[in-house]
Design an enzyme around this catalytic site. Structure first.
Site, mmCIF file in Angstrom:
data_model
loop_
_atom_site.group_PDB
_atom_site.id
_atom_site.type_symbol
_atom_site.label_atom_id
_atom_site.label_comp_id
_atom_site.label_asym_id
_atom_site.label_seq_id
_atom_site.Cartn_x
_atom_site.Cartn_y
_atom_site.Cartn_z
ATOM 1 N N PRO A 152 0.825 -1.212 0.000
ATOM 2 C CA PRO A 152 0.000 0.000 0.000
ATOM 3 C C PRO A 152 0.864 1.270 0.000
ATOM 4 O O PRO A 152 1.943 1.277 0.602
ATOM 5 C CB PRO A 152 -0.808 -0.105 1.303
ATOM 6 N N GLY A 162 4.142 3.714 5.068
ATOM 7 C CA GLY A 162 5.275 3.388 5.941
ATOM 8 C C GLY A 162 5.867 2.027 5.642
ATOM 9 O O GLY A 162 6.696 1.529 6.399
ATOM 10 N N LEU A 163 5.451 1.417 4.532
ATOM 11 C CA LEU A 163 5.993 0.098 4.185
ATOM 12 C C LEU A 163 7.058 0.193 3.091
ATOM 13 O O LEU A 163 7.460 -0.813 2.525
ATOM 14 C CB LEU A 163 4.864 -0.819 3.727
ATOM 15 N N GLY A 164 7.485 1.403 2.799
ATOM 16 C CA GLY A 164 8.588 1.581 1.852
ATOM 17 C C GLY A 164 8.188 1.361 0.410
ATOM 18 O O GLY A 164 9.017 0.945 -0.411
ATOM 19 N N SER A 165 6.926 1.661 0.062
ATOM 20 C CA SER A 165 6.502 1.390 -1.316
ATOM 21 C C SER A 165 7.252 2.259 -2.319
ATOM 22 O O SER A 165 7.620 1.795 -3.393
ATOM 23 C CB SER A 165 4.998 1.565 -1.482
ATOM 24 N N SER A 166 7.531 3.518 -1.977
ATOM 25 C CA SER A 166 8.183 4.365 -2.986
ATOM 26 C C SER A 166 9.623 3.911 -3.214
ATOM 27 O O SER A 166 10.087 3.867 -4.355
ATOM 28 C CB SER A 166 8.097 5.849 -2.626
ATOM 29 N N ALA A 167 10.340 3.520 -2.153
ATOM 30 C CA ALA A 167 11.720 3.046 -2.342
ATOM 31 C C ALA A 167 11.725 1.740 -3.136
ATOM 32 O O ALA A 167 12.496 1.584 -4.092
ATOM 33 C CB ALA A 167 12.401 2.845 -0.992
ATOM 34 N N ALA A 168 10.838 0.805 -2.783
ATOM 35 C CA ALA A 168 10.809 -0.481 -3.498
ATOM 36 C C ALA A 168 10.432 -0.254 -4.966
ATOM 37 O O ALA A 168 10.965 -0.914 -5.864
ATOM 38 C CB ALA A 168 9.821 -1.432 -2.828
ATOM 39 N N ASP A 191 15.107 3.424 3.700
ATOM 40 C CA ASP A 191 14.130 2.643 2.930
ATOM 41 C C ASP A 191 14.795 2.027 1.702
ATOM 42 O O ASP A 191 14.564 0.863 1.363
ATOM 43 C CB ASP A 191 12.973 3.545 2.450
HETATM 44 C C1 MEV Z 1 10.430 6.563 6.669
HETATM 45 O O1 MEV Z 1 10.274 5.216 6.302
HETATM 46 C C2 MEV Z 1 11.330 6.672 7.845
HETATM 47 C C3 MEV Z 1 11.632 8.088 8.336
HETATM 48 O O2 MEV Z 1 12.643 7.947 9.319
HETATM 49 C C4 MEV Z 1 12.100 9.004 7.214
HETATM 50 C C5 MEV Z 1 13.468 8.618 6.670
HETATM 51 O O3 MEV Z 1 14.235 7.921 7.344
HETATM 52 O O4 MEV Z 1 13.776 9.060 5.550
HETATM 53 C C6 MEV Z 1 10.418 8.720 8.992
#
Ligand code: MEV
Length: 320
Positions: free
Chosen positions: A97, A101-107, A148
């Site tokens: 999703p 916060g599950l790192g979708s944009s980096a993945a 991420d």
């Molecule tokens: C985001 O997944 C984690 C944060 O610490 C931001 C970052 O490290 O770039 C909130």
């Protein structure tokens, strides 16, 4: 020839936000993936389509929508490095999703960059993919710590203190436990949450400095406990870490209700993972108590995913 690359999502166990100001953090990959497929396009154009966003663009024609700019940025950079690109159809598909916060944009940017590089005949080295993905991440996040990108590339568990200090962490994960990822139903922009936390830091540098030091101690202690496989004490440290996340201002009623009730129903540790202000909560629970926790929190969330932490990072395959 077709190229397929997949990159996993992540969860941050310790140190989110604190890592933005140089403190250490611990993250693991999870078995949710973004997959990019690249195949020939006879008409010579570069056509991109995101299945999850149901949007796409033709490279070099009109400016893509905002959410797709990171992909255009990667194509621009690859073109600057390697010259004109051949026609290709690029399709991206994701289990992860977005804005959670599950790192979708980096993945997404990792699997995308690796697949395009491989398709044009450039072996995607981790450093090259990391660099391209970080440039794309800057469009989304403004000031990413790079954690991420690092975890999605490498997989497993990692200790992270900035791009120069990344160590694989030999965490002794035990099948007696399981990790639940619970959605709050609230999406938000990581960049804005990070900005808000940094503003609080500027207003109270002495107080916030102490909180950041405490967070660093938690991560360093957790690192040793993960190697020992002491998940009971790790759970307790997750709870302490969450308390610090509350104090820096990233908790909302939705995160607190899930955390409070998970712990009440027998979870060992529960905390916000990622930027907070919504997104996801992670819950460490003994397998034998999982059902009770899941049953008890369905009234607070209908997005409860059991994940496997520590899966392999970026993987690519070529089909002739
Ligand atoms: C985001 O997944 C984690 C944060 O610490 C931001 C970052 O490290 O770039 C909130």
């Amino acid at each position: 020839m077709k190229v397929c690359c997949r990159a996993p999502g992540k969860t941050i166990w310790f140190g989110e936000h604190f890592v933005v100001k140089g403190m250490p953090a611990i993250a693991s990959s999870v078995d949710l993936y973004v997959r990019t497929r690249v195949e020939p396009n006879k008409n010579g154009k570069i056509r991109f389509w995101s299945k999850s966003l149901e949007k796409g663009f033709v490279y070099g024609e009109k400016e893509p929508d905002k959410e797709l700019l990171p992909f255009k940025r990667i194509l621009d950079l690859i073109r600057e490095e390697h010259g004109e690109l051949p026609g290709m159809k690029i399709t991206i598909d994701s289990d992860i999703p977005i804005s959670y916060g599950l790192g979708s944009s980096a993945a997404s940017s990792i699997s995308f960059a690796a697949a395009v590089l491989k398709y044009i005949g450039v072996e995607p080295s981790p450093e090259h993919v990391r660099r391209l993905s970080l440039e794309a991440e800057k469009i989304v996040h403004g000031r990413p710590s790079g954690i991420d990108t690092a975890i999605s590339l490498r997989g497993g568990f990692i200790y992270y203190r900035g791009p120069e200090d990344i160590k694989p962490l030999n965490a002794r994960w035990s099948n007696e436990y399981t990790l639940l990822v619970i959605g709050t139903g609230v999406t938000r922009s990581t960049g804005l949450v990070v900005k808000k936390v940094l503003e609080r830091y500027e207003r109270f540098p002495n107080i916030m400095g102490k909180i950041y030091e405490a967070a660093s101690e938690i991560t360093m202690t957790a690192k040793e406990l993960m190697i020992e496989g002491d998940w009971i004490r790790i759970g307790e440290l997750m709870n302490i870490n969450h308390g610090l996340l509350v104090s820096i201002g990233v908790a909302i009623p939705e995160t607190e209700r899930i955390i409070h009730n998970s712990l009440r129903l027998g979870a060992i540790g529960a905390k916000i993972s990622g930027a907070g202000m919504g997104g996801i909560v992670i819950v460490l629970v003994k397998k034998k108590d999982k059902e009770a926790v899941v049953d008890g929190i369905t009234s607070f969330s209908n997005e409860i995913i059991e994940v496997e932490p520590g899966v392999a990072g970026l993987e690519c395959r070529v089909e002739e």
